[in-house]
Design an enzyme around this catalytic site. Structure first.
Site, PDB file in Angstrom:
ATOM      1  N   LYS A 105     -10.440   1.972  -1.244  1.00 45.12           N
ATOM      2  CA  LYS A 105      -9.479   2.681  -0.563  1.00 45.12           C
ATOM      3  C   LYS A 105      -9.021   3.344  -0.807  1.00 45.12           C
ATOM      4  O   LYS A 105      -8.512   3.540  -1.327  1.00 45.12           O
ATOM      5  CB  LYS A 105      -9.039   0.932   0.050  1.00 45.12           C
ATOM      6  CG  LYS A 105      -8.400   1.507   1.557  1.00 45.12           C
ATOM      7  CD  LYS A 105      -7.300   0.635   1.976  1.00 45.12           C
ATOM      8  CE  LYS A 105      -7.171   0.015   3.274  1.00 45.12           C
ATOM      9  NZ  LYS A 105      -6.114  -0.474   3.799  1.00 45.12           N
ATOM     10  N   SER A 129      -4.226   1.559  -5.146  1.00 43.10           N
ATOM     11  CA  SER A 129      -3.616   0.910  -3.818  1.00 43.10           C
ATOM     12  C   SER A 129      -3.694  -0.782  -4.232  1.00 43.10           C
ATOM     13  O   SER A 129      -4.574  -1.504  -4.896  1.00 43.10           O
ATOM     14  CB  SER A 129      -5.073   0.505  -2.721  1.00 43.10           C
ATOM     15  OG  SER A 129      -5.378  -0.312  -1.927  1.00 43.10           O
ATOM     16  N   TYR A 138      -6.912   7.313   0.735  1.00 46.30           N
ATOM     17  CA  TYR A 138      -6.087   7.769   1.696  1.00 46.30           C
ATOM     18  C   TYR A 138      -6.149   9.475   1.252  1.00 46.30           C
ATOM     19  O   TYR A 138      -4.811   9.553   3.096  1.00 46.30           O
ATOM     20  CB  TYR A 138      -4.996   7.702   1.616  1.00 46.30           C
ATOM     21  CG  TYR A 138      -4.592   5.737   2.775  1.00 46.30           C
ATOM     22  CD1 TYR A 138      -4.518   5.587   3.713  1.00 46.30           C
ATOM     23  CD2 TYR A 138      -4.697   4.342   1.520  1.00 46.30           C
ATOM     24  CE1 TYR A 138      -4.743   4.076   3.808  1.00 46.30           C
ATOM     25  CE2 TYR A 138      -4.671   3.128   2.195  1.00 46.30           C
ATOM     26  CZ  TYR A 138      -4.618   3.245   3.657  1.00 46.30           C
ATOM     27  OH  TYR A 138      -4.743   1.789   4.511  1.00 46.30           O
ATOM     28  N   ASN A 159       7.374   3.665   8.431  1.00 45.20           N
ATOM     29  CA  ASN A 159       5.957   3.969   8.086  1.00 45.20           C
ATOM     30  C   ASN A 159       4.959   2.750   9.069  1.00 45.20           C
ATOM     31  O   ASN A 159       5.584   1.294   9.469  1.00 45.20           O
ATOM     32  CB  ASN A 159       6.067   2.749   6.571  1.00 45.20           C
ATOM     33  CG  ASN A 159       5.836   3.439   5.437  1.00 45.20           C
ATOM     34  OD1 ASN A 159       6.819   4.867   5.779  1.00 45.20           O
ATOM     35  ND2 ASN A 159       6.007   2.936   4.775  1.00 45.20           N
ATOM     36  N   GLU A 175       9.735  -0.555   2.432  1.00 47.55           N
ATOM     37  CA  GLU A 175       9.133  -1.547   3.087  1.00 47.55           C
ATOM     38  C   GLU A 175       9.388  -2.963   2.252  1.00 47.55           C
ATOM     39  O   GLU A 175       8.797  -3.685   1.639  1.00 47.55           O
ATOM     40  CB  GLU A 175       7.857  -1.317   3.155  1.00 47.55           C
ATOM     41  CG  GLU A 175       6.913  -0.282   3.813  1.00 47.55           C
ATOM     42  CD  GLU A 175       5.907  -0.587   3.417  1.00 47.55           C
ATOM     43  OE1 GLU A 175       4.653   0.665   4.026  1.00 47.55           O
ATOM     44  OE2 GLU A 175       4.496  -1.402   2.645  1.00 47.55           O
ATOM     45  N   GLU A 218       5.298   6.935   5.851  1.00 50.77           N
ATOM     46  CA  GLU A 218       3.468   6.837   5.592  1.00 50.77           C
ATOM     47  C   GLU A 218       2.676   6.580   7.068  1.00 50.77           C
ATOM     48  O   GLU A 218       3.382   6.121   8.051  1.00 50.77           O
ATOM     49  CB  GLU A 218       3.143   5.266   4.568  1.00 50.77           C
ATOM     50  CG  GLU A 218       4.164   6.020   3.794  1.00 50.77           C
ATOM     51  CD  GLU A 218       3.974   4.828   2.774  1.00 50.77           C
ATOM     52  OE1 GLU A 218       2.618   3.550   3.358  1.00 50.77           O
ATOM     53  OE2 GLU A 218       4.347   4.381   1.720  1.00 50.77           O
TER      54      GLU A 218
END
Length: 468
Positions: free
Chosen positions: A435, A428, A437, A297, A160, A375
């Site tokens: 949060k 995160s 995932y 992603n 990223e 992702e």
């Protein structure tokens, strides 16, 4: 109609060193900018995260048991070179050899990233990738890893590049916490793409047997009103910042006239200039056809409308739906249509955007070779009940995105795998531990793992290739 995926499709799970390992100062690891930045600005740190540094055998055993046959792992640069260059940390090298051996023992193919948001502090403090010296340090680090870890078959240079520049210099939620400096955003993107290109060329020149690519976050941008030229222009400019600039560098080896004109318009409104050198384009041109794959992603899309005011960005870090704001002078403002669902963190859920982005890459960059979705997943305030999480929302989210992958493959795109973010719950960057995932719930107090309902569902899909 029930949709399917190919027999050789990789059903993976994704992690990242700083978000999963913990052990931030253990066994000679050098500091990264995030260490102090989190202490100074947030209510959490990356210690112990998911304690992957010690518990990776548990996570890889779970991966094997639940049909996960690929894992995204990143190497912590400062675990290998504590100051980014010079003295090698032998214990760090040993850790990754052991980790990759465990991956192969469990029949889980490691896809290994060299840089996932965690430049060593010694280099970050002297400008990170705005400082061209750090291009050299990154290429040297890459060269060391390519030679040291022949057991790795799939390499990605960066995770990223877009969000790194955005987080550091636009939104300002990543260290050094600078806001609204579009020139720094583009310069960071550019210098990292040059670093990528040089590492890819080196890998190919050395004749290593594996594959190499890059992971880009590619959020699809739409005009709020397709009939309004000003909204269309806002979406085009927003796309240049987040997608087109880095895709051009990756696959064209230069920036198209349209891209450069957009960059000039953005900088005319916001100030600043870029340092783009002839040798940079020589490096980009040399690597444009050498990428073996593109990692995409994808979490969300955005709708843009024209906007004349001053820049203001408010990051929703605590999951208070509707609290985010994003408007950039000379570009536009993000406005979510009422009919599109969003998460508590204001991330818009729009699987069609993934399909559209894949087909855009196929059309505009036909030398892409193949794509992995590196992702995709749903961040949620998971409720732990009966030693599990009944995460039907996550299952539905992933199902919808796998279905559009099936559609894209049917329409001629070469998509070879999918990595859910994340394998297990991790820390995160700008949201801490609330949060979640993962396919596996992590009790961050005890570090125990518990399969969620989504883990059982994912196993069935991986075993049958049927999206049900």
């Amino acid at each position: 109609m029930t949709k399917t995926l190919p027999k050789d499709f990789i059903f993976g799970g994704a992690t990242a060193a700083y978000q999963a390992e913990g052990a931030t100062h253990t066994d000679g690891k050098g500091p990264v900018a995030w260490d102090k930045y989190l202490e100074d600005n947030y209510w959490y740190t990356a210690e112990p995260a998911s304690d992957f540094y010690n518990r990776y055998p548990v996570d890889l055993k779970l991966a094997e048991e639940y049909g996960v046959n690929g894992i995204r792992i990143s190497i912590a640069w400062s675990r290998i070179f504590p100051t980014g260059y010079g003295q090698v940390n032998v214990k760090g090298v040993e850790f990754y050899h052991n980790l990759f051996a465990e991956c192969h023992k469990r029949h889980v193919e490691p896809f290994v990233t060299l840089h996932h948001f965690d430049t060593p502090e010694a280099l970050h403090s002297n400008g990170d990738f705005l400082n061209r010296e750090n291009i050299e340090h990154f290429v040297d680090y890459a060269a060391f890893c390519f030679e040291e870890f022949p057991e790795v078959n799939y390499w990605t240079t960066f995770n990223e590049i877009g969000p790194i520049g955005d987080g550091q210099y636009l939104v300002g939620k990543f260290p050094p916490g600078i806001q609204y400096d579009l020139a720094k955003v583009f310069q960071s993107h550019h210098n990292m793409m040059v670093s990528h290109a040089r590492a890819v060329k080196l890998y190919k020149e050395k004749g290593y047997k594996g594959e190499i690519g890059v992971v880009h976050a590619l959020p699809t941008k739409y005009p709020l009103d397709h009939e309004n030229p000003a909204d269309v222009r806002a979406a085009e400019l927003e796309d240049i910042i987040h997608n087109k600039f880095i895709l051009d560098a990756t696959y064209l080896g230069h920036y198209s006239e349209k891209t450069l004109a957009g960059v000039e318009a953005i900088l005319a409104a916001n100030g600043g200039s870029l340092d783009l050198r002839e040798e940079d384009f020589t490096a980009l041109e040399a690597a444009k056809d050498l990428n073996d794959f593109l990692g995409i992603n994808y979490y969300m899309s955005d709708w843009m409308e024209a906007f004349d005011g001053e820049t203001e960005i408010i990051h929703n870090g605590k999951g208070e739906k509707g609290s985010s704001k994003y408007q950039i002078k000379g570009i536009g403002r993000r406005v979510a249509p009422d009919y599109v669902p969003r998460t508590d963190w204001d991330w818009i859920i729009y699987p069609q955007g993934l399909y559209d982005q894949i087909m855009r890459v196929k059309k505009d960059y036909p030398n892409y070779k193949k794509i992995y979705i590196t992702e995709n997943g749903l961040g949620y305030k998971d409720e732990f009940v009966d030693n599990t999480v009944y995460d039907d929302g996550r299952i539905d989210y992933v199902k919808q995105h796998l279905e559009v992958l099936s559609d894209a493959i049917a329409d001629g795109a070469n998509v070879k795998g999918y990595f859910i973010w994340s394998l297990m719950d991790v820390f995160s960057w700008s949201n801490g531990y609330e949060k979640r995932y993962g396919l596996f719930y992590v009790d961050f107090e005890t570090q125990e793992r518990y399969p969620k309902k989504s883990a059982h569902w994912y196993k069935k899909v991986a075993e049958t290739q049927i999206i049900d």
